[in-house]
Write a protein that holds these residues in place. Structure first.
Motif, PDB file in Angstrom:
ATOM      1  N   VAL A   1       1.070  -1.160  -0.028  1.00 58.69           N
ATOM      2  CA  VAL A   1      -0.098  -0.040  -0.244  1.00 58.69           C
ATOM      3  C   VAL A   1       0.893   1.455   0.091  1.00 58.69           C
ATOM      4  O   VAL A   1       0.588   2.181  -0.858  1.00 58.69           O
ATOM      5  N   ALA A   2       2.021   1.212   0.906  1.00 58.85           N
ATOM      6  CA  ALA A   2       2.853   2.493   0.886  1.00 58.85           C
ATOM      7  C   ALA A   2       3.466   2.687  -0.607  1.00 58.85           C
ATOM      8  O   ALA A   2       3.689   3.792  -0.878  1.00 58.85           O
ATOM      9  N   SER A   3       3.915   1.507  -1.252  1.00 55.82           N
ATOM     10  CA  SER A   3       4.421   1.732  -2.578  1.00 55.82           C
ATOM     11  C   SER A   3       3.521   2.306  -3.580  1.00 55.82           C
ATOM     12  O   SER A   3       4.004   3.185  -4.169  1.00 55.82           O
ATOM     13  N   GLY A   4       2.285   1.966  -3.485  1.00 52.54           N
ATOM     14  CA  GLY A   4       1.406   2.356  -4.292  1.00 52.54           C
ATOM     15  C   GLY A   4       0.996   3.857  -4.105  1.00 52.54           C
ATOM     16  O   GLY A   4       0.926   4.754  -5.065  1.00 52.54           O
ATOM     17  N   VAL A   5       0.876   4.129  -2.874  1.00 58.09           N
ATOM     18  CA  VAL A   5       0.651   5.661  -2.605  1.00 58.09           C
ATOM     19  C   VAL A   5       1.976   6.525  -3.004  1.00 58.09           C
ATOM     20  O   VAL A   5       1.779   7.685  -3.582  1.00 58.09           O
ATOM     21  N   LEU A   6       3.036   6.148  -2.599  1.00 56.77           N
ATOM     22  CA  LEU A   6       4.320   6.791  -3.074  1.00 56.77           C
ATOM     23  C   LEU A   6       4.465   6.938  -4.452  1.00 56.77           C
ATOM     24  O   LEU A   6       5.204   7.870  -4.718  1.00 56.77           O
ATOM     25  N   ALA A   7       4.118   5.969  -5.184  1.00 57.12           N
ATOM     26  CA  ALA A   7       4.221   6.143  -6.723  1.00 57.12           C
ATOM     27  C   ALA A   7       3.629   7.348  -7.148  1.00 57.12           C
ATOM     28  O   ALA A   7       3.913   7.716  -8.213  1.00 57.12           O
ATOM     29  N   LEU A   8       2.368   7.927  -6.819  1.00 56.93           N
ATOM     30  CA  LEU A   8       1.681   9.088  -7.049  1.00 56.93           C
ATOM     31  C   LEU A   8       2.264  10.348  -6.394  1.00 56.93           C
ATOM     32  O   LEU A   8       1.566  11.335  -6.484  1.00 56.93           O
ATOM     33  N   ALA A   9       3.132  10.098  -5.467  1.00 57.84           N
ATOM     34  CA  ALA A   9       3.800  11.284  -4.985  1.00 57.84           C
ATOM     35  C   ALA A   9       4.535  12.586  -5.652  1.00 57.84           C
ATOM     36  O   ALA A   9       4.698  13.575  -4.838  1.00 57.84           O
ATOM     37  N   GLU A  10       5.002  12.113  -6.744  1.00 58.00           N
ATOM     38  CA  GLU A  10       5.998  13.115  -7.471  1.00 58.00           C
ATOM     39  C   GLU A  10       5.270  13.343  -8.652  1.00 58.00           C
ATOM     40  O   GLU A  10       4.484  12.701  -9.390  1.00 58.00           O
ATOM     41  N   LEU A  11       5.506  14.580  -9.146  1.00 59.18           N
ATOM     42  CA  LEU A  11       5.042  14.971 -10.509  1.00 59.18           C
ATOM     43  C   LEU A  11       6.280  14.501 -11.542  1.00 59.18           C
ATOM     44  O   LEU A  11       7.348  14.385 -11.095  1.00 59.18           O
ATOM     45  N   PRO A  12       5.912  14.187 -12.553  1.00 60.49           N
ATOM     46  CA  PRO A  12       6.954  13.673 -13.593  1.00 60.49           C
ATOM     47  C   PRO A  12       7.926  14.880 -13.890  1.00 60.49           C
ATOM     48  O   PRO A  12       9.149  14.263 -14.190  1.00 60.49           O
TER      49      PRO A  12
END
Length: 477
Positions: free
Chosen positions: A420-431
């Motif tokens: 779950v933490a990995s999935g959330v952090l994957a969306l945490a930065e702009l490209p």
């Protein structure tokens, strides 16, 4: 309906992840961490379309990864060949994408060019190099020495020399170094899981196919890939009764980035387990430390970069970073801001010192009480503590601890939390790697919502397949 783990499930996971990574790569052409001369105004139409497409792809990639996790935990987990092929398919579009989620790769190339030009990167920042390449480095890092060790700087210098520090080919060269690190990570996970089919599939799913690895080590070309690859192979060597070689490889990993030095604790634990006698831990610790120090001295002498990286570990941290200790420090400073004294100015440094102290205490307790679930588990938790409680954090720092955890036998609760933490952090930065504004957040959210709608529609279509097949069969009778 197909069973998780059968070929149709794996094929659909690959196709979904490939679609997501392709959409991310295409969107990154307008919204990625582009060279300064090619960067678009974030408020422009093409940049918005790129950001929309990138987040559409991000959500598809995360969904494909979570979907694959069902197969890994199903009755027939996929074999290691199937997992490696899936990783290659998902990574392929990102190999030709521009740098994504960070501009660090430009700093790496500039530092490599400085080493090649015999400029001391531990005393000067890229501004000393000057020119087009240095202009790609964010202004906040222009005068900042590098904290990276001589192993990585030698790789960066070689890439700069071979590519003549040309921007596009230099980025590809550094991405190649990162891919070498990823390949070593995959090999290490296979070796550390000892060939057990389910354990190996789980380790590769969590530690190699993780979206954070694809986004930040492949697309972002971060040097953490080389650090973790060397660390993993070193741990595998120590586990397979070659602890001296393990100590050398872990020392090399620490000469890429310093946090890998904690891997020596795992090498000592594994080495001691192979010895007899009352003082086996002391003997193992002394031998591993001596080998690591000798390796450090030899590499430093060969590269000629000196020991300046030790002092450079204190490289200044950006004021507005989102590390836990920095957030607490800013909140404390705001609360003290009206007292008329100088305490507010000390709040952030005090919290950062406290964070490092707590991280050190956590590591000490994890190893003094004995690694409950084995040295890999203890090492993973130690590295996560250092990342979370350190003075700065970025999403890919979590991979430091996640990688050894992936090779350990994890309780189901821990595995789900990490996923779950990995999935959330994957969306945490702009490209682009830059801080978002309100409009960009809205555009990214729209892309994510459209992706969720597409996933819901696809699920409905898949659910109807057996009924459609039955209807077609009945019509032919």
């Amino acid at each position: 309906m197909f069973t998780p783990g059968d070929e149709s499930h794996i094929h659909r996971c690959r196709l979904l992840g490939l679609t997501g990574s392709a959409a991310l790569a295409v969107g990154g052409a307008n919204a990625g961490a582009l060279p300064v001369e090619d960067a678009l105004d974030p408020g422009s139409g093409p940049a918005a379309v790129g950001l929309f497409g990138a987040y559409f792809g991000l959500v598809l990639m995360v969904a494909a990864w979570l979907w694959l996790g069902r197969a890994v935990q199903g009755p027939r987990p996929p074999g290691r060949r199937s997992m490696v092929v899936t990783l290659a398919v998902w990574a392929a579009p990102l190999l030709v994408a521009p740098p994504l989620f960070s501009r660090d790769v430009y700093s790496y190339l500039a530092q490599g060019a400085m080493v090649d030009a015999h400029i001391d990167v531990y005393a000067h920042g890229p501004d000393r190099l000057g020119g087009h390449l240095a202009a790609q480095v964010p202004s906040v890092w222009q005068e900042t020495p590098t904290p990276y060790g001589p192993v990585f700087l030698s790789c960066a210098a070689l890439v700069a020399r071979l590519t003549r520090a040309e921007l596009s080919t230099g980025v590809l060269g550094l991405r190649g170094v990162a891919l070498l690190g990823v390949a070593l990570m995959v090999l290490a996970l296979i070796l550390l899981t000892r060939g057990d089919r389910r354990h190996c599939a789980t380790g590769l799913w969590l530690g190699a196919l993780n979206p954070l690895l694809l986004l930040h080590l492949v697309a972002g070309a971060h040097n953490d890939a080389l650090m973790l690859g060397l660390l993993g192979i070193g741990l595998a060597a120590a586990q397979r009764r070659a602890p001296a070689l393990g100590a050398v490889l872990v020392a090399l990993a620490a000469l890429v980035k310093a946090p890998a030095a904690l891997g020596l604790l795992a090498v000592v634990a594994l080495w001691a387990g192979q010895l007899d006698g009352r003082y086996r831990y002391v003997r193992a610790a002394g031998a591993a430390t001596g080998i690591a120090l000798a390796c450090t001295a030899a590499v430093t002498a060969l590269t000629g970069t000196g020991y300046g990286w030790i002092a450079a570990l204190n490289t200044p941290i950006t004021h507005n970073n989102w590390a836990l200790t920095s957030v607490l420090g800013r909140a404390t400073a705001a609360a003290l801001g009206g007292d008329g004294g100088g305490l507010a100015a000390l709040a952030v440094p005090a919290w950062r010192v406290a964070g490092l102290a707590i991280a050190g205490l956590t590591v000490l307790l994890l190893w003094l009480r004995g690694p409950r679930h084995g040295p890999l588990f203890a090492l993973g938790l130690s590295l996560i503590a250092v990342a979370v409680l350190g003075p700065a954090i970025r999403p890919w720092y979590v991979l430091w601890g996640l990688f050894p955890l992936a090779a350990a036998v994890l309780p189901g609760r821990v595995r789900r939390t990490v996923a779950v933490a990995s999935g959330v952090l994957a969306l945490a930065e702009l490209p682009s790697g830059l801080a978002p504004d309100g409009v960009q957040v809205a555009v990214a959210t729209c892309g994510a919502l459209v992706a969720l709608g597409a996933l819901w529609w696809a699920r409905q279509m898949i659910a109807q397949e057996p009924r459609l097949g039955a209807g077609e069969a009945g019509s032919t009778l």
